[in-house]
Design a protein around this motif. Structure first.
Motif, PDB file in Angstrom:
ATOM      1  N   GLY A 167       0.811  -1.211   0.000  1.00  0.00           N
ATOM      2  CA  GLY A 167       0.000   0.000   0.000  1.00  0.00           C
ATOM      3  C   GLY A 167       0.845   1.261   0.000  1.00  0.00           C
ATOM      4  N   ARG A 168       1.910   1.255   0.807  1.00  0.00           N
ATOM      5  CA  ARG A 168       2.807   2.421   0.843  1.00  0.00           C
ATOM      6  C   ARG A 168       3.456   2.657  -0.514  1.00  0.00           C
ATOM      7  NH1 ARG A 168       4.493   0.513   5.966  1.00  0.00           N
ATOM      8  NH2 ARG A 168       6.279  -0.514   4.973  1.00  0.00           N
ATOM      9  N   ALA A 170       2.373   1.728  -3.445  1.00  0.00           N
ATOM     10  CA  ALA A 170       1.360   2.191  -4.398  1.00  0.00           C
ATOM     11  C   ALA A 170       1.126   3.676  -4.242  1.00  0.00           C
ATOM     12  CB  ALA A 170       0.061   1.416  -4.210  1.00  0.00           C
ATOM     13  N   ALA A 171       1.049   4.150  -3.002  1.00  0.00           N
ATOM     14  CA  ALA A 171       0.823   5.578  -2.760  1.00  0.00           C
ATOM     15  C   ALA A 171       2.034   6.410  -3.172  1.00  0.00           C
ATOM     16  CB  ALA A 171       0.504   5.811  -1.290  1.00  0.00           C
ATOM     17  N   ASN A 174       1.860   6.677  -6.856  1.00  0.00           N
ATOM     18  CA  ASN A 174       0.791   7.601  -7.254  1.00  0.00           C
ATOM     19  C   ASN A 174       1.170   9.047  -6.991  1.00  0.00           C
ATOM     20  OD1 ASN A 174      -2.292   5.691  -6.632  1.00  0.00           O
ATOM     21  ND2 ASN A 174      -0.664   5.427  -8.123  1.00  0.00           N
ATOM     22  N   ARG A 270      -7.812   6.926  -8.516  1.00  0.00           N
ATOM     23  CA  ARG A 270      -6.594   6.417  -7.878  1.00  0.00           C
ATOM     24  C   ARG A 270      -6.896   5.245  -6.955  1.00  0.00           C
ATOM     25  NH1 ARG A 270      -5.246  10.883  -3.122  1.00  0.00           N
ATOM     26  NH2 ARG A 270      -7.324  10.819  -2.185  1.00  0.00           N
ATOM     27  N   GLU A 273      -5.931   1.821  -8.050  1.00  0.00           N
ATOM     28  CA  GLU A 273      -4.564   1.323  -7.809  1.00  0.00           C
ATOM     29  C   GLU A 273      -4.536   0.437  -6.566  1.00  0.00           C
ATOM     30  OE1 GLU A 273      -1.868   1.062  -9.788  1.00  0.00           O
ATOM     31  OE2 GLU A 273      -0.938   3.051  -9.513  1.00  0.00           O
ATOM     32  N   VAL A 274      -5.179   0.899  -5.507  1.00  0.00           N
ATOM     33  CA  VAL A 274      -5.249   0.132  -4.260  1.00  0.00           C
ATOM     34  C   VAL A 274      -6.019  -1.165  -4.482  1.00  0.00           C
ATOM     35  CG1 VAL A 274      -5.962   0.186  -1.841  1.00  0.00           C
ATOM     36  CG2 VAL A 274      -5.231   2.298  -2.965  1.00  0.00           C
ATOM     37  N   VAL A 295      -3.550  -2.956   3.082  1.00  0.00           N
ATOM     38  CA  VAL A 295      -3.113  -2.205   1.907  1.00  0.00           C
ATOM     39  C   VAL A 295      -3.616  -0.765   1.996  1.00  0.00           C
ATOM     40  CG1 VAL A 295      -3.191  -2.052  -0.610  1.00  0.00           C
ATOM     41  CG2 VAL A 295      -3.003  -4.293   0.482  1.00  0.00           C
ATOM     42  N   LEU A 296      -4.857  -0.596   2.419  1.00  0.00           N
ATOM     43  CA  LEU A 296      -5.408   0.754   2.602  1.00  0.00           C
ATOM     44  C   LEU A 296      -4.641   1.527   3.672  1.00  0.00           C
ATOM     45  CD1 LEU A 296      -9.212  -0.095   2.416  1.00  0.00           C
ATOM     46  CD2 LEU A 296      -8.008   1.455   0.870  1.00  0.00           C
ATOM     47  N   TYR A 299      -1.354   2.687   2.228  1.00  0.00           N
ATOM     48  CA  TYR A 299      -1.559   3.785   1.279  1.00  0.00           C
ATOM     49  C   TYR A 299      -1.763   5.102   2.021  1.00  0.00           C
ATOM     50  CZ  TYR A 299      -3.101   5.989  -3.088  1.00  0.00           C
ATOM     51  OH  TYR A 299      -3.205   6.795  -4.199  1.00  0.00           O
ATOM     52  N   THR A 300      -2.581   5.072   3.064  1.00  0.00           N
ATOM     53  CA  THR A 300      -2.897   6.323   3.775  1.00  0.00           C
ATOM     54  C   THR A 300      -1.753   6.814   4.656  1.00  0.00           C
ATOM     55  OG1 THR A 300      -4.027   5.037   5.507  1.00  0.00           O
ATOM     56  CG2 THR A 300      -5.380   5.930   3.726  1.00  0.00           C
TER      57      THR A 300
END
Length: 367
Positions: A167-168, A170-171, A174, A270, A273-274, A295-296, A299-300
């Protein structure tokens, strides 16, 4: 093989030729000729797996390694330009590496009578060459990029730390792609989860009546419940395929060190992607929703998500799973010699879709 959809549309009228055109007929000798002429110091080539293109690993005398890609003739010029442009854009920008783009040595190109520098709408370029294979036919594009070191992403551990790391990454990707755009990212593309309704003409490829009917029902609900809100979600260019096949991991199997293959990039919400990244990891756990939550969370740590994005992430997980069930069935029927590679994640995608669908359907009906 051509399948008919419920509305009687021929598949060939509904999808791009990139998915219906065989990879070029390329020999090891082709790779060796191009590598030695265009990328000085190349000493050995070895075939790599691929679905639409033909790829080789090129070892050079200085110890560096390249990937040499003979591009499917159906790939549009703009798509090639986009993939080169994004590697240049990302070069050195992230701790999780993307491959560096390798330009062509034009002096060596003179040694190939059946090749010339690449051509764009505005002139020549050293980003690729036009090459006529030894087997003959029309010229095809050939480009090269750095071969990243790392363990295959299929070895990622089934561990919350690893899921959070995806997740990290991916962010972080992005965040860098926020400043990137290209006309080709706005194309109509069969692997765009937001365009999942384009699967309808392909449903005949799904052998199981039960699964085919379930996917058809999912598409109906997706059109009614999800499509109307997609335009309201934050959008940008996304990688669109952060699967284990397209990531490299560290020796502990808990973190990412590289991201591969930007050929499926699209301009999309976006949150897709997640959803896409999570859809692959969720197949390796008996508690897939915990994987999605990790994963969320990852990402956050890098980029915030809105409540409406979180609400629709599972919709896009199911959309990607449906794509993996339908598109792979269809392509495996068209290219039986590559069936094992094409269907490598079909069974796990089907099992996860079946696991999630009933509860998802109930939630959609109650909205």
């Amino acid at each position: 093989m051509v399948f008919q959809g419920a509305a009687g549309k021929r598949v060939s009228e509904d999808v791009g030729t990139l998915f219906t055109t065989s990879p070029p007929l390329i020999l090891l000798a082709d790779a060796e000729r191009v590598a030695r002429a265009c990328f000085p110091g190349s000493v050995a080539c070895a075939p790599l797996t691929g679905e639409r293109d033909v790829n080789f690993r090129v070892t050079r005398v200085d110890g560096s390694v390249l990937t040499l890609k003979f591009i499917n003739s159906a790939e549009q010029l703009a798509e090639t330009e986009m993939q080169v442009a994004v590697l240049k854009h990302l070069q050195g920008a992230m701790s999780v590496q993307a491959s560096h783009h390798q330009t062509v040595d034009t002096a060596g190109l003179a040694a190939l009578s059946d090749a010339q520098v690449g051509q764009t709408d505005t002139g020549s370029t050293r980003d690729w060459i036009q090459y006529i294979p030894l087997s003959g036919g029309e010229p095809i594009r050939v480009r090269a990029y750095g071969y990243l070191q790392g363990a295959p992403g299929t070895g990622l551990k089934a561990d919350p730390r690893a899921w959070t790391a995806v997740g990290r990454a991916a962010a972080a990707l992005n965040r860098e792609l926020l400043q990137f755009d290209h006309p080709a990212a706005h194309r109509k593309f069969l692997w765009d989860a937001c365009q999942v309704l384009d699967l309808q003409p392909l449903l005949g490829a799904v052998e199981s009546d039960t699964e085919r009917q379930m996917i058809a029902e999912f598409l109906t609900l997706f059109e009614r419940q999800v499509v109307p809100v997609l335009d309201s979600l934050p959008k940008q260019v996304i990688h669109n395929d952060l699967s284990p096949s397209n990531i490299l991991i560290d020796s502990d199997g808990l973190d990412l060190v590289g991201i591969l293959d930007f050929g499926d990039m699209v301009y999309a919400p976006r949150i897709a992607e997640v959803a896409i990244a999570a859809s692959y990891l969720m197949t390796y756990s008996s508690d897939p929703l915990t994987v999605l939550a990790c994963v969320l969370d990852g990402y956050t740590e890098v980029l915030p998500l809105t409540s409406i994005e979180r609400l629709h992430v599972l919709d896009l997980v199911l959309a990607r799973l449906a794509q993996r069930m339908v598109i792979t069935s269809w392509r495996a029927a068209r290219f039986p010699d590559n069936r094992a590679y094409i269907l490598r994640s079909h069974a796990t995608a089907t099992a996860l879709f079946n696991h999630l669908y009933a509860d998802w359907k109930t939630a959609q009906i109650s909205r």
